[in-house]
Scaffold this active site. Sequence first.
Site, PDB file in Angstrom:
ATOM      1  CE  LYS A  13      25.965 -11.712  13.954  1.00  0.00           C
ATOM      2  NZ  LYS A  13      26.876 -10.547  14.853  1.00  0.00           N
ATOM      3  NE  ARG A  88      24.416  -5.767  11.730  1.00  0.00           N
ATOM      4  CZ  ARG A  88      24.410  -6.606  11.295  1.00  0.00           C
ATOM      5  NH1 ARG A  88      24.702  -7.522  10.673  1.00  0.00           N
ATOM      6  NH2 ARG A  88      25.759  -6.879  12.045  1.00  0.00           N
ATOM      7  NE  ARG A 127      35.390 -11.623  12.566  1.00  0.00           N
ATOM      8  CZ  ARG A 127      34.114 -11.308  12.418  1.00  0.00           C
ATOM      9  NH1 ARG A 127      33.434 -12.470  12.669  1.00  0.00           N
ATOM     10  NH2 ARG A 127      34.044  -9.563  11.982  1.00  0.00           N
ATOM     11  NE  ARG A 161      33.590  -8.515   8.472  1.00  0.00           N
ATOM     12  CZ  ARG A 161      32.950  -8.875   8.800  1.00  0.00           C
ATOM     13  NH1 ARG A 161      32.303 -10.520   9.281  1.00  0.00           N
ATOM     14  NH2 ARG A 161      32.247  -7.972   9.297  1.00  0.00           N
ATOM     15  NE  ARG A 172      31.147  -5.241  12.717  1.00  0.00           N
ATOM     16  CZ  ARG A 172      32.433  -5.858  12.553  1.00  0.00           C
ATOM     17  NH1 ARG A 172      33.643  -4.997  12.961  1.00  0.00           N
ATOM     18  NH2 ARG A 172      31.831  -6.821  11.998  1.00  0.00           N
TER      19      ARG A 172
HETATM   20  P1  AP5 Z   1      31.960 -14.672  13.931  1.00  0.00           P
HETATM   21  O1  AP5 Z   1      30.982 -15.479  13.975  1.00  0.00           O
HETATM   22  O2  AP5 Z   1      32.405 -14.407  13.231  1.00  0.00           O
HETATM   23  O3  AP5 Z   1      30.995 -13.488  15.164  1.00  0.00           O
HETATM   24  P2  AP5 Z   1      29.585 -12.970  14.372  1.00  0.00           P
HETATM   25  O4  AP5 Z   1      28.571 -12.907  14.961  1.00  0.00           O
HETATM   26  O5  AP5 Z   1      29.321 -13.680  13.196  1.00  0.00           O
HETATM   27  O6  AP5 Z   1      30.673 -11.103  14.119  1.00  0.00           O
HETATM   28  P3  AP5 Z   1      29.952 -10.159  12.504  1.00  0.00           P
HETATM   29  O7  AP5 Z   1      31.492  -9.697  12.959  1.00  0.00           O
HETATM   30  O8  AP5 Z   1      30.227 -11.296  11.861  1.00  0.00           O
HETATM   31  O9  AP5 Z   1      29.305  -9.831  13.254  1.00  0.00           O
HETATM   32  P4  AP5 Z   1      28.394  -8.510  12.520  1.00  0.00           P
HETATM   33  O10 AP5 Z   1      27.118  -8.099  12.316  1.00  0.00           O
HETATM   34  O11 AP5 Z   1      29.712  -7.248  13.244  1.00  0.00           O
HETATM   35  O12 AP5 Z   1      28.977  -8.973  10.755  1.00  0.00           O
HETATM   36  P5  AP5 Z   1      28.195  -8.881   9.826  1.00  0.00           P
HETATM   37  O13 AP5 Z   1      28.522  -9.176   8.702  1.00  0.00           O
HETATM   38  O14 AP5 Z   1      26.475  -9.610   9.826  1.00  0.00           O
HETATM   39  O15 AP5 Z   1      33.359 -14.963  15.175  1.00  0.00           O
HETATM   40  C1  AP5 Z   1      33.857 -13.447  15.739  1.00  0.00           C
HETATM   41  C2  AP5 Z   1      35.356 -14.209  16.315  1.00  0.00           C
HETATM   42  O16 AP5 Z   1      35.230 -14.616  17.236  1.00  0.00           O
HETATM   43  C3  AP5 Z   1      36.169 -15.508  14.943  1.00  0.00           C
HETATM   44  O17 AP5 Z   1      37.925 -15.225  15.258  1.00  0.00           O
HETATM   45  C4  AP5 Z   1      35.640 -16.738  15.774  1.00  0.00           C
HETATM   46  O18 AP5 Z   1      36.843 -17.772  15.576  1.00  0.00           O
HETATM   47  C5  AP5 Z   1      35.303 -16.752  17.483  1.00  0.00           C
HETATM   48  N1  AP5 Z   1      34.526 -16.985  18.311  1.00  0.00           N
HETATM   49  C6  AP5 Z   1      33.953 -17.268  17.844  1.00  0.00           C
HETATM   50  N2  AP5 Z   1      32.775 -17.636  18.631  1.00  0.00           N
HETATM   51  C7  AP5 Z   1      33.519 -17.932  20.124  1.00  0.00           C
HETATM   52  C8  AP5 Z   1      33.619 -18.608  21.269  1.00  0.00           C
HETATM   53  N3  AP5 Z   1      32.394 -18.622  21.591  1.00  0.00           N
HETATM   54  N4  AP5 Z   1      34.632 -18.004  21.830  1.00  0.00           N
HETATM   55  C9  AP5 Z   1      35.632 -18.136  20.954  1.00  0.00           C
HETATM   56  N5  AP5 Z   1      35.948 -17.577  20.054  1.00  0.00           N
HETATM   57  C10 AP5 Z   1      34.760 -17.488  19.704  1.00  0.00           C
HETATM   58  O19 AP5 Z   1      27.854  -6.850   8.988  1.00  0.00           O
HETATM   59  C11 AP5 Z   1      28.625  -6.152   8.936  1.00  0.00           C
HETATM   60  C12 AP5 Z   1      28.272  -5.691   7.884  1.00  0.00           C
HETATM   61  O20 AP5 Z   1      26.984  -5.202   7.083  1.00  0.00           O
HETATM   62  C13 AP5 Z   1      27.896  -3.950   8.985  1.00  0.00           C
HETATM   63  O21 AP5 Z   1      28.300  -3.783  10.008  1.00  0.00           O
HETATM   64  C14 AP5 Z   1      26.047  -3.058   8.225  1.00  0.00           C
HETATM   65  O22 AP5 Z   1      26.952  -2.285   7.626  1.00  0.00           O
HETATM   66  C15 AP5 Z   1      26.544  -4.061   7.559  1.00  0.00           C
HETATM   67  N6  AP5 Z   1      25.424  -5.254   7.152  1.00  0.00           N
HETATM   68  C16 AP5 Z   1      25.189  -6.419   7.579  1.00  0.00           C
HETATM   69  N7  AP5 Z   1      23.325  -6.911   7.163  1.00  0.00           N
HETATM   70  C17 AP5 Z   1      22.987  -6.226   7.746  1.00  0.00           C
HETATM   71  C18 AP5 Z   1      21.469  -5.966   7.876  1.00  0.00           C
HETATM   72  N8  AP5 Z   1      20.795  -6.581   7.932  1.00  0.00           N
HETATM   73  N9  AP5 Z   1      21.347  -4.968   7.819  1.00  0.00           N
HETATM   74  C19 AP5 Z   1      21.901  -3.877   8.179  1.00  0.00           C
HETATM   75  N10 AP5 Z   1      23.510  -3.158   7.504  1.00  0.00           N
HETATM   76  C20 AP5 Z   1      23.724  -5.015   7.269  1.00  0.00           C
END
Ligand code: AP5
Length: 223
Positions: A13, A88, A127, A161, A172
């Site tokens: 994402k 979410r 990552r 992270r 997660r």
């Molecule tokens: P990346 O693009 O970083 O993946 P992502 O989908 O953004 O993953 P996140 O871990 O950031 O998602 P998340 O939803 O768990 O975290 P968030 O910060 O929102 O890609 C990952 C890796 O893969 C990278 O190294 C990239 O280079 C590689 N890659 C990407 N595409 C690729 C491809 N096509 N091929 C190969 N490699 C690839 O949330 C963190 C925490 O915050 C949550 O756990 C929760 O506690 C809280 N939180 C955030 N939002 C909310 C909400 N709305 N409600 C409640 N709690 C929330």
Amino acid sequence: MNIILLGPPGAGKGTQAGILVKQRGMLQLSTGDMLRAARSSGTEMGQRVAGVMDRGELVTDEIVIGLIDEALDGARGGGGVIFDGFPRTLAQADALAGLLTRKGLSLDAVIELRVDDDALVDRITGRFSCGDCGAVYHDRTRPTQVDGVCDSCGSTNLKRRADDTEESLRQRLMEYYKKTSPLVGYYHAHGQLAVVNGLAPMAEVEAAISAALKPALQTAGDS
Ligand code: AP5
């Protein structure tokens, strides 16, 4: 054009949102980034959510809806908004619909990045990102060109992270399947869902998202 990127942790994402920001001048609203910023600046809310995030659990709906409400006020004009990691839960999805209506905005498309769990462990544990500009990298699939230096801004402040561990990822994923995956049906029923294979190489995912956004762009009169 305002869109949601939906998918489990590591689906890509943030990576694809970054590309849309560069290509289309869109604004990325990542609740994860907002919460991490609150943590590192030491706000009271940031301290409250730190443990929850490290365990891989979801922060309360009230907190994240408040963050999005505030961020949307500063998000007028430009190429539209990418909601990254929000909503979410069904309650967040309903709240977003209400917020958009109240602010005279629309939701034009929801892109689900579909991936297998097996690929996510490697993506998450490999990552790292730039602490200054937020560019996202991977040890194997997307390393920096010069070791230890961000390709985008030249910073050497590269970080991992705290929640990018196998243990936190398991939690997660559990949260995703229990609380977030029902949104796939929700947006499908609203006729807004497009599914993209998130396991494809990054450039192919990017092209598939562009293709999926074409109808929304035409509707938004922006093509
Ligand atoms: P990346 O693009 O970083 O993946 P992502 O989908 O953004 O993953 P996140 O871990 O950031 O998602 P998340 O939803 O768990 O975290 P968030 O910060 O929102 O890609 C990952 C890796 O893969 C990278 O190294 C990239 O280079 C590689 N890659 C990407 N595409 C690729 C491809 N096509 N091929 C190969 N490699 C690839 O949330 C963190 C925490 O915050 C949550 O756990 C929760 O506690 C809280 N939180 C955030 N939002 C909310 C909400 N709305 N409600 C409640 N709690 C929330």
